[in-house]
Design an enzyme around this catalytic site. Sequence first.
Site, PDB file in Angstrom:
ATOM      1  N   ARG A 140       0.822  -1.217   0.000  1.00 39.01           N
ATOM      2  CA  ARG A 140       0.000   0.000   0.000  1.00 39.01           C
ATOM      3  C   ARG A 140       0.855   1.266   0.000  1.00 39.01           C
ATOM      4  O   ARG A 140       0.333   2.377  -0.085  1.00 39.01           O
ATOM      5  CB  ARG A 140      -0.924   0.018   1.232  1.00 39.01           C
ATOM      6  CG  ARG A 140      -1.860  -1.172   1.309  1.00 39.01           C
ATOM      7  CD  ARG A 140      -2.654  -1.180   2.608  1.00 39.01           C
ATOM      8  NE  ARG A 140      -3.799  -0.311   2.575  1.00 39.01           N
ATOM      9  CZ  ARG A 140      -5.053  -0.699   2.297  1.00 39.01           C
ATOM     10  NH1 ARG A 140      -5.306  -1.962   2.053  1.00 39.01           N
ATOM     11  NH2 ARG A 140      -6.039   0.161   2.278  1.00 39.01           N
ATOM     12  N   TYR A 143       0.701   4.238  -2.590  1.00 44.24           N
ATOM     13  CA  TYR A 143      -0.442   5.149  -2.429  1.00 44.24           C
ATOM     14  C   TYR A 143      -0.268   6.001  -1.170  1.00 44.24           C
ATOM     15  O   TYR A 143      -0.303   7.232  -1.237  1.00 44.24           O
ATOM     16  CB  TYR A 143      -1.720   4.319  -2.351  1.00 44.24           C
ATOM     17  CG  TYR A 143      -2.995   5.122  -2.281  1.00 44.24           C
ATOM     18  CD1 TYR A 143      -3.484   5.795  -3.402  1.00 44.24           C
ATOM     19  CD2 TYR A 143      -3.737   5.188  -1.100  1.00 44.24           C
ATOM     20  CE1 TYR A 143      -4.679   6.518  -3.336  1.00 44.24           C
ATOM     21  CE2 TYR A 143      -4.922   5.906  -1.034  1.00 44.24           C
ATOM     22  CZ  TYR A 143      -5.387   6.568  -2.156  1.00 44.24           C
ATOM     23  OH  TYR A 143      -6.560   7.282  -2.085  1.00 44.24           O
ATOM     24  N   ASP A 144      -0.027   5.317  -0.039  1.00 43.13           N
ATOM     25  CA  ASP A 144       0.035   6.031   1.247  1.00 43.13           C
ATOM     26  C   ASP A 144       1.177   7.050   1.267  1.00 43.13           C
ATOM     27  O   ASP A 144       0.993   8.209   1.640  1.00 43.13           O
ATOM     28  CB  ASP A 144       0.255   5.038   2.402  1.00 43.13           C
ATOM     29  CG  ASP A 144      -0.825   3.971   2.497  1.00 43.13           C
ATOM     30  OD1 ASP A 144      -1.676   3.901   1.596  1.00 43.13           O
ATOM     31  OD2 ASP A 144      -0.807   3.199   3.473  1.00 43.13           O
ATOM     32  N   GLN A 207     -12.400  -6.227  10.569  1.00 49.03           N
ATOM     33  CA  GLN A 207     -11.763  -4.920  10.341  1.00 49.03           C
ATOM     34  C   GLN A 207     -12.850  -3.869  10.093  1.00 49.03           C
ATOM     35  O   GLN A 207     -13.927  -4.201   9.588  1.00 49.03           O
ATOM     36  CB  GLN A 207     -10.765  -4.982   9.158  1.00 49.03           C
ATOM     37  CG  GLN A 207     -11.335  -5.149   7.777  1.00 49.03           C
ATOM     38  CD  GLN A 207     -11.553  -6.607   7.362  1.00 49.03           C
ATOM     39  OE1 GLN A 207     -11.856  -7.449   8.178  1.00 49.03           O
ATOM     40  NE2 GLN A 207     -11.434  -6.887   6.068  1.00 49.03           N
ATOM     41  N   ASP A 272      -3.525  -4.555   5.458  1.00 47.91           N
ATOM     42  CA  ASP A 272      -4.895  -4.021   5.460  1.00 47.91           C
ATOM     43  C   ASP A 272      -5.165  -3.400   6.840  1.00 47.91           C
ATOM     44  O   ASP A 272      -5.067  -4.087   7.859  1.00 47.91           O
ATOM     45  CB  ASP A 272      -5.866  -5.189   5.207  1.00 47.91           C
ATOM     46  CG  ASP A 272      -7.232  -4.737   4.742  1.00 47.91           C
ATOM     47  OD1 ASP A 272      -7.488  -4.779   3.538  1.00 47.91           O
ATOM     48  OD2 ASP A 272      -8.040  -4.340   5.610  1.00 47.91           O
ATOM     49  N   PRO A 273      -5.490  -2.111   6.907  1.00 46.48           N
ATOM     50  CA  PRO A 273      -5.696  -1.484   8.223  1.00 46.48           C
ATOM     51  C   PRO A 273      -6.807  -2.176   9.019  1.00 46.48           C
ATOM     52  O   PRO A 273      -7.843  -2.541   8.466  1.00 46.48           O
ATOM     53  CB  PRO A 273      -6.077  -0.050   7.874  1.00 46.48           C
ATOM     54  CG  PRO A 273      -5.448   0.188   6.541  1.00 46.48           C
ATOM     55  CD  PRO A 273      -5.556  -1.124   5.815  1.00 46.48           C
TER      56      PRO A 273
HETATM   57  P1  NAD Z   1     -11.174   7.072  -9.194  1.00 40.25           P
HETATM   58  O1  NAD Z   1     -10.185   6.011  -9.530  1.00 40.25           O
HETATM   59  O2  NAD Z   1     -12.588   6.870  -9.621  1.00 40.25           O
HETATM   60  O3  NAD Z   1     -10.722   8.473  -9.771  1.00 40.25           O
HETATM   61  C1  NAD Z   1      -9.387   8.822 -10.036  1.00 40.25           C
HETATM   62  C2  NAD Z   1      -9.353   9.578 -11.345  1.00 40.25           C
HETATM   63  O4  NAD Z   1      -8.022  10.019 -11.592  1.00 40.25           O
HETATM   64  C3  NAD Z   1      -9.764   8.705 -12.530  1.00 40.25           C
HETATM   65  O5  NAD Z   1     -10.631   9.406 -13.375  1.00 40.25           O
HETATM   66  C4  NAD Z   1      -8.425   8.414 -13.223  1.00 40.25           C
HETATM   67  O6  NAD Z   1      -8.570   8.145 -14.606  1.00 40.25           O
HETATM   68  C5  NAD Z   1      -7.654   9.693 -12.941  1.00 40.25           C
HETATM   69  N1  NAD Z   1      -6.207   9.531 -12.989  1.00 40.25           N
HETATM   70  C6  NAD Z   1      -5.465   8.555 -12.387  1.00 40.25           C
HETATM   71  N2  NAD Z   1      -4.150   8.750 -12.646  1.00 40.25           N
HETATM   72  C7  NAD Z   1      -4.075   9.863 -13.426  1.00 40.25           C
HETATM   73  C8  NAD Z   1      -2.989  10.560 -14.032  1.00 40.25           C
HETATM   74  N3  NAD Z   1      -1.725  10.143 -13.872  1.00 40.25           N
HETATM   75  N4  NAD Z   1      -3.272  11.661 -14.767  1.00 40.25           N
HETATM   76  C9  NAD Z   1      -4.556  12.082 -14.937  1.00 40.25           C
HETATM   77  N5  NAD Z   1      -5.607  11.446 -14.394  1.00 40.25           N
HETATM   78  C10 NAD Z   1      -5.374  10.357 -13.646  1.00 40.25           C
HETATM   79  O7  NAD Z   1     -11.078   7.287  -7.618  1.00 40.25           O
HETATM   80  P2  NAD Z   1     -11.893   8.263  -6.655  1.00 40.25           P
HETATM   81  O8  NAD Z   1     -12.452   7.445  -5.578  1.00 40.25           O
HETATM   82  O9  NAD Z   1     -12.769   9.168  -7.434  1.00 40.25           O
HETATM   83  O10 NAD Z   1     -10.691   9.098  -6.013  1.00 40.25           O
HETATM   84  C11 NAD Z   1     -10.421  10.430  -6.413  1.00 40.25           C
HETATM   85  C12 NAD Z   1      -9.372  11.042  -5.496  1.00 40.25           C
HETATM   86  O11 NAD Z   1      -9.833  11.025  -4.147  1.00 40.25           O
HETATM   87  C13 NAD Z   1      -8.035  10.295  -5.510  1.00 40.25           C
HETATM   88  O12 NAD Z   1      -6.981  11.227  -5.438  1.00 40.25           O
HETATM   89  C14 NAD Z   1      -8.085   9.467  -4.260  1.00 40.25           C
HETATM   90  O13 NAD Z   1      -6.800   9.196  -3.753  1.00 40.25           O
HETATM   91  C15 NAD Z   1      -8.886  10.357  -3.322  1.00 40.25           C
HETATM   92  N6  NAD Z   1      -9.556   9.571  -2.276  1.00 40.25           N
HETATM   93  C16 NAD Z   1     -10.699   8.873  -2.546  1.00 40.25           C
HETATM   94  C17 NAD Z   1     -11.292   8.125  -1.533  1.00 40.25           C
HETATM   95  C18 NAD Z   1     -12.567   7.360  -1.734  1.00 40.25           C
HETATM   96  O14 NAD Z   1     -13.018   6.686  -0.805  1.00 40.25           O
HETATM   97  N7  NAD Z   1     -13.229   7.414  -2.868  1.00 40.25           N
HETATM   98  C19 NAD Z   1     -10.695   8.074  -0.268  1.00 40.25           C
HETATM   99  C20 NAD Z   1      -9.517   8.791  -0.051  1.00 40.25           C
HETATM  100  C21 NAD Z   1      -8.965   9.553  -1.061  1.00 40.25           C
HETATM  101  N1  UDP Z   2     -12.688  -5.848   1.431  1.00 39.11           N
HETATM  102  C1  UDP Z   2     -13.386  -7.051   1.498  1.00 39.11           C
HETATM  103  N2  UDP Z   2     -13.872  -7.570   0.336  1.00 39.11           N
HETATM  104  C2  UDP Z   2     -13.732  -6.956  -0.860  1.00 39.11           C
HETATM  105  C3  UDP Z   2     -13.028  -5.727  -0.924  1.00 39.11           C
HETATM  106  C4  UDP Z   2     -12.516  -5.220   0.261  1.00 39.11           C
HETATM  107  O1  UDP Z   2     -13.554  -7.638   2.569  1.00 39.11           O
HETATM  108  O2  UDP Z   2     -14.230  -7.504  -1.865  1.00 39.11           O
HETATM  109  C5  UDP Z   2     -12.188  -5.267   2.700  1.00 39.11           C
HETATM  110  C6  UDP Z   2     -10.712  -4.857   2.654  1.00 39.11           C
HETATM  111  O3  UDP Z   2      -9.883  -5.928   3.054  1.00 39.11           O
HETATM  112  C7  UDP Z   2     -10.689  -3.727   3.659  1.00 39.11           C
HETATM  113  C8  UDP Z   2     -12.083  -3.098   3.545  1.00 39.11           C
HETATM  114  O4  UDP Z   2     -12.898  -4.067   2.914  1.00 39.11           O
HETATM  115  O5  UDP Z   2     -10.521  -4.209   4.955  1.00 39.11           O
HETATM  116  C9  UDP Z   2     -12.101  -1.823   2.710  1.00 39.11           C
HETATM  117  O6  UDP Z   2     -11.441  -2.103   1.492  1.00 39.11           O
HETATM  118  P1  UDP Z   2     -11.386  -1.064   0.291  1.00 39.11           P
HETATM  119  O7  UDP Z   2     -10.520  -1.652  -0.744  1.00 39.11           O
HETATM  120  O8  UDP Z   2     -12.763  -0.655  -0.063  1.00 39.11           O
HETATM  121  O9  UDP Z   2     -10.723   0.239   0.931  1.00 39.11           O
HETATM  122  P2  UDP Z   2      -9.427   0.501   1.843  1.00 39.11           P
HETATM  123  O10 UDP Z   2      -8.876  -0.809   2.341  1.00 39.11           O
HETATM  124  O11 UDP Z   2      -8.471   1.202   0.952  1.00 39.11           O
HETATM  125  O12 UDP Z   2      -9.944   1.307   2.954  1.00 39.11           O
END
Ligand code: NAD
Ligand code: UDP
Length: 320
Positions: A140, A143-144, A207, A272-273
């Site tokens: 992870r 990303y993190d 979790q 996985d948190p």
């Molecule tokens: P998503 O995957 O649907 O959207 C990400 C978008 O970014 C997509 O349209 C993808 O095509 C575009 N993208 C990826 N790499 C790119 C690049 N190199 N150049 C241009 N475009 C690029 O995901 P989302 O859930 O809509 O997440 C959007 C943002 O919010 C992300 O930055 C994500 O880290 C952040 N975020 C989302 C969540 C959540 O729960 N949905 C939680 C925490 C953070």
């Molecule tokens: N998870 C699960 N089944 C799935 C997808 C995810 O049990 O089909 C669990 C995963 O292990 C995590 C939680 O659901 O503990 C949230 O996962 P997700 O990928 O949605 O987000 P994140 O782990 O990044 O918070």
Amino acid sequence: MRVLVTGGAGFLGSHLCGRLLGEGHSVIALDNLFTGTKRNISALLGHRDFELIRHDVVNPILLEVDWIFNFACPASPVHYQNNPVKTVKTSVMGTLHMLGLAKRVGARILQASTSEVYGDPAVHPQTESYWGNVNPVGPRSCYDEGKRVAETLMTDYHQQNGVDTRIVRIFNTYGPRMTVGDGRVVSNFIVQALRGEPLTVYGDGSQTRSFCYVDDLVDGVMRLMAWEGDTCHDPVNVGCPVESTIAELVERIGRVMGRRLEVVRRPLPKDDPVRRCPDISRAERHLGWSPKVELDTGLAKTVAYFESVLKGGQGDGGEG
Ligand code: NAD
Ligand code: UDP
């Protein structure tokens, strides 16, 4: 305002674009369409104040804008682990380029950060002052750590160059326009349930996560962008403070769909948190924000969306 939304064709970005257009702004969505789709913004493409630029944020771009929402980055573990080096480049170089743009044109910039900056947290619920517990060399980390560097860049550009920055730490958000193959838990479970397949619970399902509906999230993000207080450049948690186990989520979705759902256990992914839940007192105090949509209501809307998509329709994609 002339507003740039990177990742504007993605799940959150497309809802944000819709909200911005609804408020009368002129919007440029910038996206490389890695996980985003034109379908997410199909309702916006004919709007005279909307434009899509197909571009990758790892490369610089010159534009004239007033506000930048930097949302480009794959967010599902399945997607961000697919090409981890690219994920790091997207967060680090993408944020660097957007900050460079903001500095050049004097734009305000908001970075979509994440609860993942807390890693597998040792503090519950997570406050913004907690520094986190992140493995720098795990699956992870791309990303993190990428998002942690993005926060550092935002802070340093603010302090060193006076760029007007905002940082939102987004906790698990769900809703219409997640893709069928997104891989995150809410979309996986709903799609599996609709297909009559068993739900894939990773580990023993104990979790926890805290699930926020997309409309609430967008509202919090908009309020943060508009906030001009003393500490507005510091990170703000935006998410739902109601913690739920993954096993409870299965029950919830079953109740909302009116079905008994079968479950199949899969191994818990590495790192996985174990627990995650935001402390949102900072957002409540400074933004007057807290989530409004009940989990059952949001899940019902998301089920309706995926039902439509699986039947071959567009899905109404929510209000945004
Ligand atoms: P998503 O995957 O649907 O959207 C990400 C978008 O970014 C997509 O349209 C993808 O095509 C575009 N993208 C990826 N790499 C790119 C690049 N190199 N150049 C241009 N475009 C690029 O995901 P989302 O859930 O809509 O997440 C959007 C943002 O919010 C992300 O930055 C994500 O880290 C952040 N975020 C989302 C969540 C959540 O729960 N949905 C939680 C925490 C953070
Ligand atoms: N998870 C699960 N089944 C799935 C997808 C995810 O049990 O089909 C669990 C995963 O292990 C995590 C939680 O659901 O503990 C949230 O996962 P997700 O990928 O949605 O987000 P994140 O782990 O990044 O918070």
